[in-house]
Enzyme design. Sequence first.
Site, short mmCIF file in Angstrom:
data_model
loop_
_atom_site.label_atom_id
_atom_site.label_comp_id
_atom_site.label_asym_id
_atom_site.label_seq_id
_atom_site.Cartn_x
_atom_site.Cartn_y
_atom_site.Cartn_z
N LYS A 197 0.86 -1.18 0.00
CA LYS A 197 0.00 0.00 0.00
C LYS A 197 0.89 1.23 0.00
O LYS A 197 1.67 1.45 0.94
CB LYS A 197 -0.91 -0.01 1.22
CG LYS A 197 -1.78 1.24 1.31
CD LYS A 197 -2.82 1.11 2.38
CE LYS A 197 -3.67 2.37 2.44
NZ LYS A 197 -4.71 2.28 3.46
N LYS A 219 -2.05 -1.65 -3.88
CA LYS A 219 -2.90 -0.46 -3.86
C LYS A 219 -2.06 0.81 -3.92
O LYS A 219 -1.10 0.91 -3.16
CB LYS A 219 -3.71 -0.47 -2.57
CG LYS A 219 -4.51 0.77 -2.33
CD LYS A 219 -5.15 0.73 -0.98
CE LYS A 219 -5.86 2.03 -0.74
NZ LYS A 219 -6.29 2.20 0.60
C1 PBG Z 1 -7.78 3.43 5.10
C2 PBG Z 1 -7.97 3.28 3.65
C3 PBG Z 1 -7.71 4.22 2.65
C4 PBG Z 1 -8.18 3.65 1.47
C5 PBG Z 1 -8.67 2.38 1.76
N1 PBG Z 1 -8.52 2.17 3.12
C6 PBG Z 1 -7.18 5.60 2.71
C7 PBG Z 1 -5.84 5.84 3.27
O1 PBG Z 1 -5.08 4.92 3.56
O2 PBG Z 1 -5.57 7.01 3.50
C8 PBG Z 1 -8.18 4.34 0.13
C9 PBG Z 1 -9.14 3.80 -0.87
C10 PBG Z 1 -9.39 4.69 -2.02
O3 PBG Z 1 -8.79 5.76 -2.20
O4 PBG Z 1 -10.27 4.32 -2.81
N2 PBG Z 1 -6.59 3.04 5.64
#
Ligand code: PBG
Length: 323
Positions: free
Chosen positions: A194, A247
Site C-alpha cells: 500500500k 494499492k
Molecule cells: C484506510 C484506507 C484508505 C483507502 C482504503 N482504506 C485511505 C488511506 O489509507 O488514506 C483508500 C481507498 C481509495 O482511495 O479508494 N486506511
Amino acid sequence: MERRPRRNRKSPVLRKMVEETKIGTEHLIYPIFLKDGNNIKEEIASLPNNYRWSIDLLLKEVESCVALGIMTFDMFPAVDDALKDQVASYSYADDNFYLNAIHVLKREFPEIVLMSDVAMDPYSSDGHDGLVVDGKILNDETLPILNRMALAQAQAGIDIIGPSDMMDGRVGAIRNHLDENGFSDVSIMSYTAKYASAFYGPFRDALNSAPKHGDKKTYQMNPANKREAILEAELDYIEGADMLMVKPALCYLDIIHVLKEQFNIPITAYNVSGECAMVYAASEKGWVNYNNAITEILISMRRAGADAILTYFAKDFARFITN
Ligand code: PBG
C-alpha cells in the site's frame, strides 16, 4: 509476408476466441460507504455515482448489485466526528452502526461475501491508521487496537478482514487473535503493498478521514519502491495472509505482476478513488469514453495478474457488460 498478426483480429468472434484475458463481475469487489441513520443516500462530491448509504437503502442497493452479478463488497463507515477518539474505541463499540450493518447484510444476503478494512483512520480523531502519541505513529501499541477491531468485525459476521494500516506485524497479530477466539474461518486480504499515494483524496472526503497533521509516509510505502513490496508480501505471506493486495492499482501494474509471479496465493488490486475520479472527470468533459475507458483499465489490472479488483466502477461495468 508470412506473419500477419492482423489475421487473428479480422472479426469479433475470432478476436474473442483468441482473447488472452477475461474479466467478469466475479472478479470485482465493490467498495461501498455507510452512514448511520435512515433514508440516506448522499453523493460523494469527488466520487460521482458513489454514495454514503444508510443501511435501509443499502439493502436495496446490494440487491440491485447482486442482480447484476456483483457478489463481493468492501464496506467503509463514515463515522460522526463526535464519535472519533485517539484510540478508535468506536470501532469495537457495541452500538457501532457499521458492525450492526454487517450483521444485517449477512442475514439478508447470506450468499454474498463481505470484506471490511481494519485500520484506525475512520475512527481516529487524528485521522491516522495507527495510534498517534506525540506526533508519532506507534506500531506495536496499535496492534491490540487492530486486533480488537478485527474481532468485533468477525463477531458481526465479516467474511474477509482487510488490514489496511501498514503497521509491521499486523497480519500475524490479527490472525492469532482471530484464531484464539474461534474465528479461524475469517480470511485476511492484506493491503500488502500500500503506497503513500496522491490518489486517496476522494476516499478521505467520503469518510472525512484525512490525517489532521502530517502524512502517512512513515507507514505507507514510497511509490519508488518495488523490492520493498516483495518484502512486505513475504512477511504477509509468512504471517498467514490468504490474499495479497496492491494499492493503488493503475500506477502499480508492475507490482501486481511481480507479486503474481512470486506468490502462490491470490493477488488483488485496489483501483482507488482518485484513479476512478480521473476517469469520471475526463468522461464528464467528453474527453474519454467512460465505458471503454473503464473496461480497458480493469482488463489491464487483470492482465497484470490481479485475480480480483476492488473498484468503484464495479456496478457501471456490470451494467455495461450485461447490456
Ligand atoms: C484506510 C484506507 C484508505 C483507502 C482504503 N482504506 C485511505 C488511506 O489509507 O488514506 C483508500 C481507498 C481509495 O482511495 O479508494 N486506511
